[in-house]
Scaffold this active site. Structure first.
Site, PDB file in Angstrom:
ATOM      1  N   SER A  49       0.855  -1.196   0.000  1.00  0.00           N
ATOM      2  CA  SER A  49       0.000   0.000   0.000  1.00  0.00           C
ATOM      3  C   SER A  49       0.887   1.240   0.000  1.00  0.00           C
ATOM      4  O   SER A  49       2.107   1.147   0.197  1.00  0.00           O
ATOM      5  CB  SER A  49      -0.871   0.002   1.254  1.00  0.00           C
ATOM      6  OG  SER A  49      -0.039   0.176   2.396  1.00  0.00           O
ATOM      7  N   ASP A  81      -0.860  -1.609  -4.271  1.00  0.00           N
ATOM      8  CA  ASP A  81      -2.256  -1.667  -3.815  1.00  0.00           C
ATOM      9  C   ASP A  81      -2.772  -0.243  -3.573  1.00  0.00           C
ATOM     10  O   ASP A  81      -2.069   0.585  -2.979  1.00  0.00           O
ATOM     11  CB  ASP A  81      -2.282  -2.480  -2.505  1.00  0.00           C
ATOM     12  CG  ASP A  81      -3.680  -2.775  -2.018  1.00  0.00           C
ATOM     13  OD1 ASP A  81      -4.586  -2.922  -2.859  1.00  0.00           O
ATOM     14  OD2 ASP A  81      -3.866  -2.884  -0.786  1.00  0.00           O
ATOM     15  N   HIS A 180     -12.905  -2.578   4.029  1.00  0.00           N
ATOM     16  CA  HIS A 180     -11.585  -2.806   4.616  1.00  0.00           C
ATOM     17  C   HIS A 180     -11.650  -2.873   6.138  1.00  0.00           C
ATOM     18  O   HIS A 180     -12.544  -2.310   6.749  1.00  0.00           O
ATOM     19  CB  HIS A 180     -10.623  -1.683   4.197  1.00  0.00           C
ATOM     20  CG  HIS A 180     -10.327  -1.687   2.731  1.00  0.00           C
ATOM     21  ND1 HIS A 180     -10.835  -0.766   1.858  1.00  0.00           N
ATOM     22  CD2 HIS A 180      -9.577  -2.540   1.985  1.00  0.00           C
ATOM     23  CE1 HIS A 180     -10.404  -1.026   0.631  1.00  0.00           C
ATOM     24  NE2 HIS A 180      -9.643  -2.106   0.674  1.00  0.00           N
ATOM     25  N   GLY A 211     -11.179  -5.977   0.707  1.00  0.00           N
ATOM     26  CA  GLY A 211     -11.837  -6.050   2.018  1.00  0.00           C
ATOM     27  C   GLY A 211     -12.369  -7.439   2.294  1.00  0.00           C
ATOM     28  O   GLY A 211     -13.465  -7.618   2.827  1.00  0.00           O
TER      29      GLY A 211
HETATM   30  P1  13P Z   1      -8.949  -6.481   4.458  1.00  0.00           P
HETATM   31  O1  13P Z   1      -8.884  -5.273   5.333  1.00  0.00           O
HETATM   32  O2  13P Z   1     -10.309  -7.117   4.520  1.00  0.00           O
HETATM   33  O3  13P Z   1      -7.867  -7.456   4.718  1.00  0.00           O
HETATM   34  O4  13P Z   1      -8.782  -5.982   2.925  1.00  0.00           O
HETATM   35  C1  13P Z   1      -7.501  -5.708   2.422  1.00  0.00           C
HETATM   36  C2  13P Z   1      -7.541  -5.014   1.112  1.00  0.00           C
HETATM   37  O5  13P Z   1      -8.547  -4.913   0.439  1.00  0.00           O
HETATM   38  C3  13P Z   1      -6.264  -4.453   0.627  1.00  0.00           C
HETATM   39  O6  13P Z   1      -6.415  -3.782  -0.581  1.00  0.00           O
HETATM   40  O1  G3H Z   2      -6.658  -1.705   1.623  1.00  0.00           O
HETATM   41  C1  G3H Z   2      -5.850  -1.257   2.411  1.00  0.00           C
HETATM   42  C2  G3H Z   2      -4.868  -2.101   3.094  1.00  0.00           C
HETATM   43  O2  G3H Z   2      -5.435  -2.745   4.192  1.00  0.00           O
HETATM   44  C3  G3H Z   2      -3.650  -1.307   3.417  1.00  0.00           C
HETATM   45  O3  G3H Z   2      -3.696  -0.655   4.645  1.00  0.00           O
HETATM   46  O4  G3H Z   2      -2.866   1.634   4.079  1.00  0.00           O
HETATM   47  O5  G3H Z   2      -2.720   0.778   6.433  1.00  0.00           O
HETATM   48  O6  G3H Z   2      -1.236  -0.169   4.671  1.00  0.00           O
HETATM   49  P1  G3H Z   2      -2.559   0.462   4.977  1.00  0.00           P
HETATM   50 ZN    ZN Z   3      -8.336  -2.830  -0.731  1.00  0.00          ZN
END
Ligand code: 13P
Ligand code: G3H
Ligand code: ZN
Length: 307
Positions: A49, A81, A180, A211
């Protein structure tokens, strides 16, 4: 070995399974995911991310994943991501580290999302990088007061087909009721499967479920036993995941479940070994629990022995 996102997702789409996309941000998470994928003989997506990049550095994460991916025959995709910052998406595309990027323009007005996605797809494709786009707001069914509001925010099937055609994106993240984090539902897990079926009929590229963490009872209970205050946490049920895969989802994003596993492993080890002064010992405990969680996901998604 590193491979492309379309190559593993197109195979998954044809054979009706999904590939797990797991969030990584340090040595332990990268090792845990690759170890599990190797053991299960499953393709896997490792994704970072924007916050992970801020934490660990784009180059550091890229080099780490490349180095470890080169040592295995397991197909691995290194993916950005939720790239919301266009500059970072461009940097990721040009860096040479990423096999694919997600441009998340879902918070933008439709026209702007489309225009920006299209521009980034052109750049990415010129560098042999694939693009996942997002249409609709990834939020739980309970987040909307009315069906009309939900209809306006979840992915519209016809709009999705036009969006994919016009942008040329390689995969599409859709909103059908997942969200998420650890608190997705108060009552039963509810997803809009009818919408998913309609989207699948009209959209030809691989569909992505964000999510999707399940907050599995065993890991959650362990975390709670060792001090985590997450009693109300509730995720997507295994049966809903299986149904989503059977209806055509072929990339599934998981972060929260790995976070819970990491914390549970760490807390358990620290509490049971109060004299330990070696961080490698408790990091290993967290890493092992992440790996086990990834193995369970791979089983659930049906991607075992698909290399
Ligand atoms: P979760 O928070 O359900 O694990 O989803 C992660 C996600 O979508 C990262 O892009
Ligand atoms: O979809 C989001 C992921 O759970 C990433 O979370 O931005 O805290 O790394 P983060
Ligand atoms: Zn996501």
């Amino acid at each position: 070995m590193l491979t492309s996102l379309p190559s593993i997702l197109e195979k998954a789409q044809k054979k009706h399974y999904a590939v797990g996309a797991f969030n990584v941000y340090n040595l332990e998470t990268v090792q845990a995911v690759i170890t599990a994928a190797d053991k299960m003989k499953s393709p896997v997506i490792l994704q970072t991310s924007e916050a992970a990049i801020k934490y660990a550095g784009l180059e550091n994460l890229g080099a780490l994943v490349h180095l470890m991916a080169k040592k295995t025959k397991t197909p691995i995709v290194f993916h950005l991501d939720h790239g919301k910052d266009e500059k970072l998406v461009v940097e990721a595309i040009k860096s040479g580290w990423y096999c694919s990027v997600m441009f998340d323009g879902s918070a933008l007005p439709l026209k702007e999302n489309l225009k920006k996605t299209k521009k980034l797809v052109a750049l990415a494709h010129s560098k042999d990088v694939a693009v996942e786009a997002e249409l609709g707001a990834i939020a739980g069914i309970e987040d909307f007061v009315s069906v009309e509001e939900r209809d306006a925010r979840f992915t519209d099937p016809k709009q999705a087909a036009d969006f994919v055609r016009e942008t040329g994106c390689d995969a599409l993240a859709i909103a059908i009721g997942t969200k998420h984090g650890a608190y997705k539902f108060h009552g039963d897990c509810q997803l809009d499967f009818k919408r998913l079926q309609e989207i699948r009929k009209l959209v030809k590229v691989p569909l992505v479920l964000h999510g999707a963490s399940g907050v599995p009872a065993a890991v959650k209970n362990l975390a709670v036993k060792f001090g985590a205050e997450i009693g109300e946490a509730k995720g997507v049920s295994d049966s809903a995941i299986k149904k989503a895969v059977s209806l055509g989802i072929c990339k599934i994003n998981i972060d929260t479940d790995l976070r819970i596993a990491f914390e549970a492993g760490l807390h358990q080890f620290i509490e049971e070994n109060p004299k330990n002064l070696d961080p490698r010992a408790f990091l290993s405990a967290g890493r092992d629990l992440i790996s086990k969680t990834v193995e369970q996901k791979i089983r659930l998604f049906g991607s075992t022995k698909k290399i």
